[in-house]
Design a protein around this motif. Sequence first.
Motif, PDB file in Angstrom:
ATOM      1  N   ASN A 209     -59.324 123.870  33.036  1.00  0.00           N
ATOM      2  CA  ASN A 209     -59.179 123.395  34.608  1.00  0.00           C
ATOM      3  C   ASN A 209     -58.795 121.904  34.707  1.00  0.00           C
TER       4      ASN A 209
ATOM      5  N   TYR B   6     -58.179 118.315  35.767  1.00  0.00           N
ATOM      6  CA  TYR B   6     -57.766 117.561  37.307  1.00  0.00           C
ATOM      7  C   TYR B   6     -57.390 116.130  36.746  1.00  0.00           C
ATOM      8  N   PHE B   7     -56.563 115.640  37.545  1.00  0.00           N
ATOM      9  CA  PHE B   7     -56.054 114.290  37.181  1.00  0.00           C
ATOM     10  C   PHE B   7     -56.227 113.345  38.549  1.00  0.00           C
ATOM     11  N   TYR B   8     -55.859 111.889  38.124  1.00  0.00           N
ATOM     12  CA  TYR B   8     -55.913 111.108  39.160  1.00  0.00           C
ATOM     13  C   TYR B   8     -54.746 111.603  40.439  1.00  0.00           C
ATOM     14  N   ASP B   9     -55.660 111.713  41.585  1.00  0.00           N
ATOM     15  CA  ASP B   9     -54.808 112.218  42.554  1.00  0.00           C
ATOM     16  C   ASP B   9     -53.482 111.351  43.084  1.00  0.00           C
ATOM     17  N   HIS B  10     -53.911 109.854  43.032  1.00  0.00           N
ATOM     18  CA  HIS B  10     -53.018 108.792  43.636  1.00  0.00           C
ATOM     19  C   HIS B  10     -51.989 108.627  42.699  1.00  0.00           C
ATOM     20  N   LEU B  11     -51.786 109.146  41.301  1.00  0.00           N
ATOM     21  CA  LEU B  11     -50.469 108.864  40.575  1.00  0.00           C
ATOM     22  C   LEU B  11     -49.707 110.116  40.473  1.00  0.00           C
TER      23      LEU B  11
ATOM     24  N   GLU C 162     -46.638 108.247  36.079  1.00  0.00           N
ATOM     25  CA  GLU C 162     -47.598 107.186  35.977  1.00  0.00           C
ATOM     26  C   GLU C 162     -48.836 107.526  35.119  1.00  0.00           C
TER      27      GLU C 162
ATOM     28  N   TYR D 230     -50.398 105.857  31.937  1.00  0.00           N
ATOM     29  CA  TYR D 230     -51.690 105.359  31.806  1.00  0.00           C
ATOM     30  C   TYR D 230     -52.249 105.825  30.455  1.00  0.00           C
ATOM     31  N   TYR D 231     -52.075 107.363  30.230  1.00  0.00           N
ATOM     32  CA  TYR D 231     -52.612 107.765  28.905  1.00  0.00           C
ATOM     33  C   TYR D 231     -51.832 107.096  27.520  1.00  0.00           C
TER      34      TYR D 231
ATOM     35  N   ARG E 266     -50.757 104.088  27.301  1.00  0.00           N
ATOM     36  CA  ARG E 266     -51.435 102.963  27.209  1.00  0.00           C
ATOM     37  C   ARG E 266     -52.756 102.921  26.529  1.00  0.00           C
ATOM     38  N   LEU E 267     -53.542 104.023  27.058  1.00  0.00           N
ATOM     39  CA  LEU E 267     -54.838 104.095  26.371  1.00  0.00           C
ATOM     40  C   LEU E 267     -54.833 104.415  24.909  1.00  0.00           C
TER      41      LEU E 267
ATOM     42  N   GLN F  81     -49.968 115.385  29.120  1.00  0.00           N
ATOM     43  CA  GLN F  81     -50.872 114.290  28.591  1.00  0.00           C
ATOM     44  C   GLN F  81     -51.491 114.432  27.345  1.00  0.00           C
ATOM     45  N   ALA F  82     -51.475 115.789  26.944  1.00  0.00           N
ATOM     46  CA  ALA F  82     -52.403 116.122  25.564  1.00  0.00           C
ATOM     47  C   ALA F  82     -51.175 115.737  24.450  1.00  0.00           C
TER      48      ALA F  82
ATOM     49  N   ALA G 247     -56.607  99.219  26.272  1.00  0.00           N
ATOM     50  CA  ALA G 247     -57.282 100.143  26.914  1.00  0.00           C
ATOM     51  C   ALA G 247     -58.045  99.801  28.279  1.00  0.00           C
TER      52      ALA G 247
ATOM     53  N   ARG H 131     -55.402 102.672  46.959  1.00  0.00           N
ATOM     54  CA  ARG H 131     -54.822 103.982  47.657  1.00  0.00           C
ATOM     55  C   ARG H 131     -55.827 104.686  48.335  1.00  0.00           C
TER      56      ARG H 131
ATOM     57  N   ARG I 213     -64.543 115.042  38.849  1.00  0.00           N
ATOM     58  CA  ARG I 213     -63.174 115.575  38.468  1.00  0.00           C
ATOM     59  C   ARG I 213     -62.798 115.875  37.192  1.00  0.00           C
ATOM     60  N   ARG I 214     -63.562 115.471  36.400  1.00  0.00           N
ATOM     61  CA  ARG I 214     -63.475 115.617  34.810  1.00  0.00           C
ATOM     62  C   ARG I 214     -62.408 114.990  34.448  1.00  0.00           C
ATOM     63  N   THR I 215     -61.886 113.996  34.683  1.00  0.00           N
ATOM     64  CA  THR I 215     -60.762 113.290  34.406  1.00  0.00           C
ATOM     65  C   THR I 215     -61.329 112.309  33.257  1.00  0.00           C
TER      66      THR I 215
ATOM     67  N   VAL J 293     -60.533 105.541  23.078  1.00  0.00           N
ATOM     68  CA  VAL J 293     -61.071 104.555  24.033  1.00  0.00           C
ATOM     69  C   VAL J 293     -62.590 104.807  23.931  1.00  0.00           C
TER      70      VAL J 293
END
Lengths: 315, 263
Positions: free
Chosen positions: A90, A92-97, A101, A105-106, A108-109, A153-154, B9, B23, B86-88, B97
């Motif tokens: 289940n 869940y990711f960053y709502d704002h992206l 994007e 982000y991933y 870059r990590l 992302q995976a 990172a 935001r 949210r387990r991000t 990282v």
Amino acid sequence: MTDTVLSVRDIAKTFHVGFWRRKVHAVRGVSFEVRRGEVFAIVGPNGAGKTTTLKMLTGLVRPDSGSASLFGAPTGGLEGRRRLGYLPENPYFYDHLSAPELLRYYGRLHGLDSATIAERSAALIRQVGLEHAENRPLRKFSKGMRQRAGLAQALINDPELVILDEPQSGLDPVGRKEVRDLIFDLKRRGKTIILSSHILPDVEAVCDRVAVFNKGLVREIGTLHELTSEKTVYVEILVRGLDASSPSLQGLTGLELAEPRGGVLLLQMRGDVDLRATLDALHAGGASVESVTPHKENLEDVFLRDTVDPSTEEE
Amino acid sequence: MNTLFNPSAITAVALNTLREAVRNKVFGTLALFSVALSASSLVIGEMSLHQELRLTQTMTLFAASLFCVIITIYSSVTLFHTELERRTIYTLLTKPVRRWEFLVGKTMGVQLLMTGVLGLLTALSAALIVYQGGSFTTQIAAAYFTLWLQLCIVNAFAHSLSCIASPLLAGFSTLGIFIAGRLHDELVSIQRLLEDQENPASVIVDLIRPLIPNLASLNLEREAVYQLALPSSYLVSATVYALSYALIVLLFGIAAFSRKDLN
């Protein structure tokens, strides 16, 4: 180069929960190996220890005892994580992206350069079918779309090992099929996949080997062929011209069940019945046989055999 | 190859934190309130007895202190806990990282945000002071800079406490530490008073006082309003003190977070 991607030796994890720090033995000493290029499935009921095991393999949770190595180094290390892709249950990711994007982000990590990120991001968004929602923030994504973003992302680092925890959760039949196809595609490209799922027919369709977990232990492990027997468990016969109370059914040997189903009568016979004698008896009784389907043991039978507690079965 | 640390990172986490905060609607509302409170000094100044300039200087600095601390605590605690709830964090920490890089990135993101907010409020204060016919002196600039240093310490506390406590507990504890830090001089007086009365509580005050950041020494509101001269080495020593303190607090947070099971 070693043929073993992941080696797990007797790992265990106990959590302390609640005010009184009650002990919960999530994983009680689990051992298995995953070989390069195979699809390895972990199945088991809720609370069997599947997710905790996967978290120990990714370094999110530390084992209390035992050891696990990924690409020959202890799990949780940076080198292992560079070659790993992980989709949690289940997600869940960053709502704002937006999806691009998120992948940037991933990427870059992972220390990828902008050109590589742009190229892989575009390909992955296409592959998981999110082109139509490229500019939409993730907060407006449905559960299935989030799952697709999670798959993308995976794979952003083109990993050698992909760990997918319930990847088909929340997906419709089309989405499930697409995930199956994606797994086949990854396997074709030589990736190793560890898959945890409740959807047993899909697991049967894609996996090379299965580990059945229950109550924090591995109950069985092996290929589907090794886990299931070749013998017929039961035979389903659909007939017309009879009903469940017909006298001709009384003398039928090995009959377990007779019930009407959509204008026909379903007869479930024991797997070891003399099929020719049964069919002759049905014809003699005035029935017309529509179909005969022998059922062999499948993963669901193995799952039930390994996970259903006999003490609660009769309740 | 494993390098000592991964700057890309840390930067990525910091920029994502900044973007997430910007935001966020609550952040926007708080920022708007701080601007409104600063601007209201013009109206309130009209009601004062020819103290318009002094009132503007005091009110704008007060508004900046109040809202910057609230925004720092709110952003630090909520943005950190959102990652857990949210387990991000599961997808983030399974990338190459390190946990300390994540925590430093989050802290830097909030600090970047506060630098922007404080910069905006400083510019607004300067504009209001000039509009009132005054000048934006070195002391006022120094007061805003030392407020930024205080925010570094508050930010480090909020993040470190978030690693071990619930959002509510971490937020209120940080606020408590900020208030106690601002009352550091009063704590010294209380400790002396208790000592004179041979009260055993003086030992407790004596023990906890060095652990509380001396934010009173970083508060230059009086110097700014009354144009009091600052010792030449003050800003250097204040900067070294605040950044060292924030670093030590953050190290405690890193130690706690690196042992945490993310289940």
